[in-house]
Enzyme design. Structure first.
Site, PDB file in Angstrom:
ATOM      1  N   ASP A   1       0.878  -1.159   0.000  1.00 49.55           N
ATOM      2  CA  ASP A   1       0.000   0.000   0.000  1.00 49.55           C
ATOM      3  C   ASP A   1       0.926   1.222   0.000  1.00 49.55           C
ATOM      4  O   ASP A   1       2.105   1.116   0.381  1.00 49.55           O
ATOM      5  CB  ASP A   1      -0.871  -0.047   1.259  1.00 49.55           C
ATOM      6  CG  ASP A   1      -1.676   1.215   1.433  1.00 49.55           C
ATOM      7  OD1 ASP A   1      -2.356   1.618   0.473  1.00 49.55           O
ATOM      8  OD2 ASP A   1      -1.616   1.814   2.532  1.00 49.55           O
TER       9      ASP A   1
ATOM     10  N   ASP B   1      -0.113   5.099   0.834  1.00 48.89           N
ATOM     11  CA  ASP B   1      -0.364   6.076   1.906  1.00 48.89           C
ATOM     12  C   ASP B   1      -0.319   5.385   3.273  1.00 48.89           C
ATOM     13  O   ASP B   1      -1.124   4.501   3.549  1.00 48.89           O
ATOM     14  CB  ASP B   1      -1.756   6.716   1.739  1.00 48.89           C
ATOM     15  CG  ASP B   1      -1.878   7.543   0.463  1.00 48.89           C
ATOM     16  OD1 ASP B   1      -0.916   8.239   0.113  1.00 48.89           O
ATOM     17  OD2 ASP B   1      -2.946   7.486  -0.181  1.00 48.89           O
TER      18      ASP B   1
ATOM     19  N   GLY C   1      -7.405   3.787   3.408  1.00 48.18           N
ATOM     20  CA  GLY C   1      -7.532   2.687   2.449  1.00 48.18           C
ATOM     21  C   GLY C   1      -8.706   2.797   1.496  1.00 48.18           C
ATOM     22  O   GLY C   1      -8.669   2.238   0.412  1.00 48.18           O
TER      23      GLY C   1
ATOM     24  N   ARG D   1     -11.522   7.959  -2.553  1.00 50.55           N
ATOM     25  CA  ARG D   1     -11.781   9.377  -2.262  1.00 50.55           C
ATOM     26  C   ARG D   1     -13.260   9.630  -1.998  1.00 50.55           C
ATOM     27  O   ARG D   1     -13.630  10.290  -1.025  1.00 50.55           O
ATOM     28  CB  ARG D   1     -11.298  10.232  -3.434  1.00 50.55           C
ATOM     29  CG  ARG D   1     -11.299  11.709  -3.144  1.00 50.55           C
ATOM     30  CD  ARG D   1     -10.827  12.499  -4.358  1.00 50.55           C
ATOM     31  NE  ARG D   1      -9.526  12.062  -4.831  1.00 50.55           N
ATOM     32  CZ  ARG D   1      -8.990  12.415  -6.003  1.00 50.55           C
ATOM     33  NH1 ARG D   1      -9.657  13.219  -6.814  1.00 50.55           N
ATOM     34  NH2 ARG D   1      -7.809  11.959  -6.372  1.00 50.55           N
TER      35      ARG D   1
ATOM     36  N   SER E   1      -5.222   5.295  -4.190  1.00 50.97           N
ATOM     37  CA  SER E   1      -5.071   6.712  -4.508  1.00 50.97           C
ATOM     38  C   SER E   1      -4.890   6.993  -5.994  1.00 50.97           C
ATOM     39  O   SER E   1      -4.088   6.360  -6.672  1.00 50.97           O
ATOM     40  CB  SER E   1      -3.875   7.293  -3.760  1.00 50.97           C
ATOM     41  OG  SER E   1      -3.657   8.622  -4.178  1.00 50.97           O
TER      42      SER E   1
ATOM     43  N   ASN F   1      -3.636   9.721  -6.828  1.00 45.43           N
ATOM     44  CA  ASN F   1      -2.431  10.565  -6.825  1.00 45.43           C
ATOM     45  C   ASN F   1      -1.148   9.740  -6.719  1.00 45.43           C
ATOM     46  O   ASN F   1      -0.064  10.297  -6.523  1.00 45.43           O
ATOM     47  CB  ASN F   1      -2.494  11.541  -5.647  1.00 45.43           C
ATOM     48  CG  ASN F   1      -3.603  12.574  -5.807  1.00 45.43           C
ATOM     49  OD1 ASN F   1      -3.611  13.333  -6.769  1.00 45.43           O
ATOM     50  ND2 ASN F   1      -4.558  12.585  -4.894  1.00 45.43           N
TER      51      ASN F   1
ATOM     52  N   ASP G   1      -1.593  -0.606   6.072  1.00 46.06           N
ATOM     53  CA  ASP G   1      -1.788   0.079   7.357  1.00 46.06           C
ATOM     54  C   ASP G   1      -3.282   0.222   7.682  1.00 46.06           C
ATOM     55  O   ASP G   1      -3.626   0.775   8.719  1.00 46.06           O
ATOM     56  CB  ASP G   1      -1.164   1.488   7.329  1.00 46.06           C
ATOM     57  CG  ASP G   1      -1.950   2.438   6.447  1.00 46.06           C
ATOM     58  OD1 ASP G   1      -2.322   2.027   5.320  1.00 46.06           O
ATOM     59  OD2 ASP G   1      -2.215   3.570   6.875  1.00 46.06           O
TER      60      ASP G   1
HETATM   61  C1  BG6 Z   1      -5.793   5.784   0.090  1.00 51.61           C
HETATM   62  C2  BG6 Z   1      -5.958   6.524   1.394  1.00 51.61           C
HETATM   63  O1  BG6 Z   1      -4.464   5.390  -0.070  1.00 51.61           O
HETATM   64  O2  BG6 Z   1      -6.186   6.606  -1.008  1.00 51.61           O
HETATM   65  C3  BG6 Z   1      -7.403   6.988   1.521  1.00 51.61           C
HETATM   66  O3  BG6 Z   1      -5.626   5.674   2.476  1.00 51.61           O
HETATM   67  C4  BG6 Z   1      -7.775   7.844   0.319  1.00 51.61           C
HETATM   68  O4  BG6 Z   1      -7.563   7.700   2.719  1.00 51.61           O
HETATM   69  C5  BG6 Z   1      -7.537   7.053  -0.973  1.00 51.61           C
HETATM   70  O5  BG6 Z   1      -9.142   8.235   0.384  1.00 51.61           O
HETATM   71  C6  BG6 Z   1      -7.824   7.868  -2.226  1.00 51.61           C
HETATM   72  O6  BG6 Z   1      -6.843   8.863  -2.358  1.00 51.61           O
HETATM   73  P1  BG6 Z   1      -6.830   9.989  -3.475  1.00 51.61           P
HETATM   74  O7  BG6 Z   1      -5.385  10.470  -3.454  1.00 51.61           O
HETATM   75  O8  BG6 Z   1      -7.205   9.361  -4.778  1.00 51.61           O
HETATM   76  O9  BG6 Z   1      -7.789  11.027  -3.063  1.00 51.61           O
HETATM   77 MG    MG Z   2      -2.755   3.095   3.584  1.00 47.77          MG
END
Ligand code: BG6
Ligand code: MG
Length: 212
Positions: free
Chosen positions: A9, A11, A47, A50, A117, A119, A171
């Site tokens: 993972d 984040d 996890g 968004r 994510s 991002n 996590d």
């Molecule tokens: C996960 C985070 O890795 O990514 C979540 O733990 C988050 O909290 C999810 O909502 C989506 O992230 P992003 O960057 O696409 O908004």
């Molecule tokens: Mg995580």
């Protein structure tokens, strides 16, 4: 070697972007009159996607929001979050994580990212890991978020390994559940070290080196 592949993972495992997620969501909460958004709420967002994270936050609002408004709120949060990500650099990759990743690479294992994510690519570039992993599966490439195992199954497929030969490192509760649902063993760091479904509890990422 029992595990030929490790799927991380992002984040909260590779980097501490979870603190930025929390700050950006808290700022959004306050902008719509939610004053009691706590770290415990932030932990529930770990996890999950968004939009699901937004739903968790909106449970604390008395107002109803249309789908259009929800997309705008998610975008507002993401803009703040991306600004925070923009402050990150190679120094945000901890020495413990860096040396662990390189030791695992040296052991001949295949390494992947499996993150919800959207991002992910940006974050990996910021911390200097833009071309490090053998496979990267992120929130743009899946249709069902964790706890669905899709993200990890895709990563294993890209590594050309079956789930039982890959270890997932997480996590988040949703991530550990996703791993187990996909037939993977899971190592848990942070709160996830104590979940019953976690196979290997980790205090530091480098604990992986003693487990494997
Ligand atoms: C996960 C985070 O890795 O990514 C979540 O733990 C988050 O909290 C999810 O909502 C989506 O992230 P992003 O960057 O696409 O908004
Ligand atoms: Mg995580």
């Amino acid at each position: 070697m029992k595990f030929q592949g490790i799927i991380f993972d992002l984040d909260g495992v590779i980097c501490s972007t979870d603190k930025f997620h929390f700050l950006a969501w808290k700022q959004l909460a306050e902008s719509i009159g939610i004053t009691n958004f706590t770290q415990a709420d932030g932990d529930l967002q770990r996890g999950v996607s968004r939009m699901e994270s937004l739903e968790i936050l909106l449970r604390k609002s008395k107002r109803q929001f249309s789908d259009e408004e929800k997309f705008a709120l998610a975008e507002q949060k993401n803009n703040v979050y991306r600004q925070m990500l923009g402050t990150m650099s190679k120094t945000d990759l901890s020495e413990n994580v860096r040396t662990t990743l390189f030791a695992l690479r040296k052991s001949g294992r295949k390494l992947a990212i499996g993150s919800s994510s959207k991002n992910t690519k940006y974050i990996l570039e910021r911390i200097g890991l833009g071309s490090f992993f053998d496979a990267v599966v992120d929130g743009n490439m899946i249709s069902r978020g964790k706890p669905d195992p899709e993200v990890f199954l895709k990563a294993a497929e890209l590594l050309d390994l079956p789930p039982e030969e890959c270890l997932v490192v997480e996590d988040a509760a949703a991530g550990i559940r996703a791993a187990r649902a996909g037939g993977f063993e899971a190592a848990g760091i942070g709160d996830a070290a104590n979940f019953p479904a976690t196979t290997y509890p980790l205090t530091l990422l480098s604990d992986l080196l003693t487990i494997l």
